[in-house]
Design a protein around this motif. Structure first.
Motif, PDB file in Angstrom:
ATOM      1  N   CYS A  56      49.034  41.218  26.130  1.00 11.38           N
ATOM      2  CA  CYS A  56      48.139  41.954  27.030  1.00 11.38           C
ATOM      3  C   CYS A  56      48.567  43.415  27.161  1.00 11.38           C
ATOM      4  O   CYS A  56      47.720  44.323  27.170  1.00 11.38           O
ATOM      5  N   GLU A  57      49.864  43.653  27.248  1.00 16.77           N
ATOM      6  CA  GLU A  57      50.344  45.031  27.327  1.00 16.77           C
ATOM      7  C   GLU A  57      50.025  45.789  26.037  1.00 16.77           C
ATOM      8  O   GLU A  57      49.771  46.997  26.058  1.00 16.77           O
ATOM      9  N   HIS A  58      50.016  45.072  24.933  1.00 15.26           N
ATOM     10  CA  HIS A  58      49.626  45.669  23.651  1.00 15.26           C
ATOM     11  C   HIS A  58      48.174  46.148  23.713  1.00 15.26           C
ATOM     12  O   HIS A  58      47.862  47.267  23.288  1.00 15.26           O
ATOM     13  N   TYR A  59      47.280  45.334  24.267  1.00 21.57           N
ATOM     14  CA  TYR A  59      45.869  45.722  24.379  1.00 21.57           C
ATOM     15  C   TYR A  59      45.695  46.884  25.352  1.00 21.57           C
ATOM     16  O   TYR A  59      44.922  47.813  25.091  1.00 21.57           O
ATOM     17  N   ILE A  60      46.408  46.828  26.468  1.00 20.00           N
ATOM     18  CA  ILE A  60      46.303  47.900  27.468  1.00 20.00           C
ATOM     19  C   ILE A  60      46.763  49.226  26.871  1.00 20.00           C
ATOM     20  O   ILE A  60      46.142  50.275  27.075  1.00 20.00           O
ATOM     21  N   GLY A  61      47.852  49.180  26.113  1.00 19.69           N
ATOM     22  CA  GLY A  61      48.367  50.396  25.491  1.00 19.69           C
ATOM     23  C   GLY A  61      47.482  50.918  24.378  1.00 19.69           C
ATOM     24  O   GLY A  61      47.391  52.131  24.153  1.00 19.69           O
ATOM     25  N   LYS A  62      46.805  50.013  23.697  1.00 24.04           N
ATOM     26  CA  LYS A  62      45.972  50.399  22.555  1.00 24.04           C
ATOM     27  C   LYS A  62      44.607  50.928  22.989  1.00 24.04           C
ATOM     28  O   LYS A  62      44.029  51.797  22.328  1.00 24.04           O
ATOM     29  N   TYR A  63      44.088  50.409  24.111  1.00 28.86           N
ATOM     30  CA  TYR A  63      42.751  50.802  24.575  1.00 28.86           C
ATOM     31  C   TYR A  63      42.787  51.216  26.052  1.00 28.86           C
ATOM     32  O   TYR A  63      42.122  50.602  26.896  1.00 28.86           O
ATOM     33  N   PRO A  64      43.555  52.242  26.389  1.00 32.63           N
ATOM     34  CA  PRO A  64      43.720  52.607  27.806  1.00 32.63           C
ATOM     35  C   PRO A  64      42.414  52.973  28.497  1.00 32.63           C
ATOM     36  O   PRO A  64      42.259  52.744  29.704  1.00 32.63           O
ATOM     37  N   GLU A  65      41.463  53.530  27.740  1.00 34.33           N
ATOM     38  CA  GLU A  65      40.200  53.943  28.357  1.00 34.33           C
ATOM     39  C   GLU A  65      39.406  52.746  28.883  1.00 34.33           C
ATOM     40  O   GLU A  65      38.663  52.866  29.862  1.00 34.33           O
ATOM     41  N   LEU A  66      39.574  51.592  28.250  1.00 34.54           N
ATOM     42  CA  LEU A  66      38.858  50.401  28.711  1.00 34.54           C
ATOM     43  C   LEU A  66      39.391  49.903  30.055  1.00 34.54           C
ATOM     44  O   LEU A  66      38.637  49.362  30.870  1.00 34.54           O
ATOM     45  N   PHE A  67      40.674  50.075  30.272  1.00 34.19           N
ATOM     46  CA  PHE A  67      41.316  49.505  31.456  1.00 34.19           C
ATOM     47  C   PHE A  67      41.388  50.473  32.637  1.00 34.19           C
ATOM     48  O   PHE A  67      41.970  50.155  33.670  1.00 34.19           O
ATOM     49  N   ALA A  68      40.780  51.644  32.483  1.00 36.33           N
ATOM     50  CA  ALA A  68      40.798  52.635  33.563  1.00 36.33           C
ATOM     51  C   ALA A  68      40.107  52.074  34.803  1.00 36.33           C
ATOM     52  O   ALA A  68      39.065  51.419  34.707  1.00 36.33           O
ATOM     53  N   PRO A  69      40.675  52.316  35.981  1.00 34.59           N
ATOM     54  CA  PRO A  69      40.101  51.755  37.215  1.00 34.59           C
ATOM     55  C   PRO A  69      38.789  52.423  37.609  1.00 34.59           C
ATOM     56  O   PRO A  69      38.505  53.552  37.214  1.00 34.59           O
ATOM     57  N   TYR A  70      38.017  51.698  38.399  1.00 35.88           N
ATOM     58  CA  TYR A  70      36.800  52.244  38.985  1.00 35.88           C
ATOM     59  C   TYR A  70      37.134  52.869  40.337  1.00 35.88           C
ATOM     60  O   TYR A  70      38.231  52.673  40.871  1.00 35.88           O
ATOM     61  N   SER A  71      36.200  53.600  40.893  1.00 35.66           N
ATOM     62  CA  SER A  71      36.413  54.286  42.162  1.00 35.66           C
ATOM     63  C   SER A  71      36.792  53.304  43.270  1.00 35.66           C
ATOM     64  O   SER A  71      36.180  52.242  43.417  1.00 35.66           O
ATOM     65  N   THR A  72      37.803  53.670  44.022  1.00 36.66           N
ATOM     66  CA  THR A  72      38.226  52.829  45.148  1.00 36.66           C
ATOM     67  C   THR A  72      37.314  53.022  46.355  1.00 36.66           C
ATOM     68  O   THR A  72      37.394  52.263  47.321  1.00 36.66           O
ATOM     69  N   ASP A  73      36.445  54.041  46.306  1.00 34.61           N
ATOM     70  CA  ASP A  73      35.546  54.308  47.433  1.00 34.61           C
ATOM     71  C   ASP A  73      34.343  53.367  47.447  1.00 34.61           C
ATOM     72  O   ASP A  73      33.659  53.245  48.459  1.00 34.61           O
ATOM     73  N   GLU A  74      34.098  52.729  46.330  1.00 33.89           N
ATOM     74  CA  GLU A  74      32.922  51.870  46.219  1.00 33.89           C
ATOM     75  C   GLU A  74      33.114  50.594  47.040  1.00 33.89           C
ATOM     76  O   GLU A  74      34.170  49.953  46.980  1.00 33.89           O
ATOM     77  N   VAL A  75      32.112  50.214  47.793  1.00 39.90           N
ATOM     78  CA  VAL A  75      32.192  49.028  48.650  1.00 39.90           C
ATOM     79  C   VAL A  75      31.875  47.775  47.828  1.00 39.90           C
ATOM     80  O   VAL A  75      30.876  47.729  47.110  1.00 39.90           O
ATOM     81  N   ALA A  76      32.734  46.787  47.948  1.00 38.75           N
ATOM     82  CA  ALA A  76      32.521  45.520  47.240  1.00 38.75           C
ATOM     83  C   ALA A  76      31.617  44.606  48.056  1.00 38.75           C
ATOM     84  O   ALA A  76      31.682  44.584  49.282  1.00 38.75           O
ATOM     85  N   ASP A  77      30.778  43.864  47.366  1.00 41.94           N
ATOM     86  CA  ASP A  77      29.890  42.898  48.023  1.00 41.94           C
ATOM     87  C   ASP A  77      29.574  41.805  47.010  1.00 41.94           C
ATOM     88  O   ASP A  77      29.120  42.096  45.899  1.00 41.94           O
ATOM     89  N   LEU A  78      29.809  40.556  47.396  1.00 39.36           N
ATOM     90  CA  LEU A  78      29.626  39.440  46.469  1.00 39.36           C
ATOM     91  C   LEU A  78      28.179  39.304  45.991  1.00 39.36           C
ATOM     92  O   LEU A  78      27.918  38.653  44.978  1.00 39.36           O
ATOM     93  N   CYS A  79      27.249  39.944  46.692  1.00 38.91           N
ATOM     94  CA  CYS A  79      25.846  39.871  46.254  1.00 38.91           C
ATOM     95  C   CYS A  79      25.662  40.496  44.871  1.00 38.91           C
ATOM     96  O   CYS A  79      24.727  40.146  44.140  1.00 38.91           O
ATOM     97  N   HIS A  80      26.563  41.410  44.491  1.00 32.61           N
ATOM     98  CA  HIS A  80      26.443  42.075  43.186  1.00 32.61           C
ATOM     99  C   HIS A  80      26.672  41.111  42.023  1.00 32.61           C
ATOM    100  O   HIS A  80      26.360  41.426  40.872  1.00 32.61           O
TER     101      HIS A  80
END
Length: 304
Positions: A56-80
């Motif tokens: 898994c660390e191999h994949y994270i290191g190879k494709y860092p752009e895929l694993f970039a986090p999303y905004s922490t300001d966004e509100v989570a809701d299970l309806c999504h």
């Protein structure tokens, strides 16, 4: 030692961000989710846990752009989560891309249900976009068939209708008796082994839908999996001599497998699905099923 809990966060990020690229990229996020659940749902030896983390660390290191986090300001809701369900349902309208829209979608669905704090609209919509990419496919994917998308369930030969999840699981493993390596035939490349992998992971996704309470969606997958099994049988008879008969290890948790790093994320996804499904088999059928899965795994090539 165990697989880090944040692999579920990273896996969802990558599965969603793949929507900007294509469904194949979704494999890398799915691999982290598979690693997370493989550890959580099984009593694994330390060398397997270590192998999961290294890969898994191999994949994270190879494709860092895929694993970039999303905004922490966004509100989570299970309806999504409805976005993901919509994509899974669309992919159950017909067999496309070996069931990847369902396979990847179910992993995302499971993770979001387990972590509702991550159910942000950008992630849910991203997963939807990823799996909708899988609803399109090349028509000549299977040997000897010009356009497999034109086939109907009436074209299935020699595979009885599934009456239960157990029927599906039994057929899934029975089809691993003959494992022909991926290769070209008359300048067209066919995933003879790869399609068998997908038969396992697609079956697992269908079982997971049932276990999560989506019985109607699960049952829609029965006929599609039967069609997939029929298509997977298509190969030139002269290739039977190339079939893998004696893998160099016979247990999915064998240390010789897990000490290597692989570029192919199926190296995690297939063991996760196989170990999960084997638990549903009677004790007297588990050893053979695992042996046949190892015919697939032993073909994985180390990255370095």
């Amino acid at each position: 030692m165990g697989v880090p809990d944040n692999y579920i966060d990273l896996g969802l990020n990558a599965l969603a961000r793949s929507g900007e690229k294509g469904w194949f990229e979704g494999h890398f996020g799915a691999a982290l989710l598979a690693a997370y659940y493989l550890d959580k749902e099984n009593d694994l030896p330390d060398h397997v846990k270590s192998g999961l983390i290294q890969n898994c660390e191999h994949y994270i290191g190879k494709y860092p752009e895929l694993f970039a986090p999303y905004s922490t300001d966004e509100v989570a809701d299970l309806c999504h989560i409805e976005h993901v369900l919509k994509g899974i349902e669309a992919n159950l309208e017909g067999l496309r891309s070996s069931g990847h829209g369902v396979i990847l979608g179910v992993l995302g669905l499971k993770a979001l249900k387990d972590r509702p704090d991550l159910c942000k609209v950008s992630i849910a919509k991203g997963v939807y976009q990823t799996i909708m990419h899988a609803s399109k496919d090349r028509q000549n994917r299977y040997y000897g068939i010009k356009d497999y998308t034109a086939l109907s369930f009436d074209d299935i030969f020699g595979i009885s209708a599934y009456n239960s999840l157990f029927d599906l699981i039994e057929v899934c493993f029975a089809e691993l008796e003959i494992v022909i390596p991926d290769r070209k035939v008359e300048d067209v490349f066919y995933f003879f082994t790869g399609e068998l992998e997908h038969g396992v992971t697609f079956a697992h996704a269908i079982v997971e839908l049932e276990q999560m309470g989506y019985s109607d969606l699960s049952k829609k997958g029965f006929q599609l999996h039967r069609l997939q099994m029929h298509l997977n049988r298509q190969h030139p008879n002269e290739l039977l001599y190339e079939a893998v008969t004696q893998p160099f290890f016979t247990a999915i948790t064998d240390q010789r497998y897990w000490t290597k790093i692989y570029n192919d994320p199926h190296s995690i996804k297939v063991p996760y699905s196989a170990l999960s499904l084997i638990k549903h088999l009677p004790e007297n059928k588990r050893v053979k099923a695992e042996y046949n899965v190892c015919k697939i795994l032993c073909q994985n090539k180390a990255a370095f």
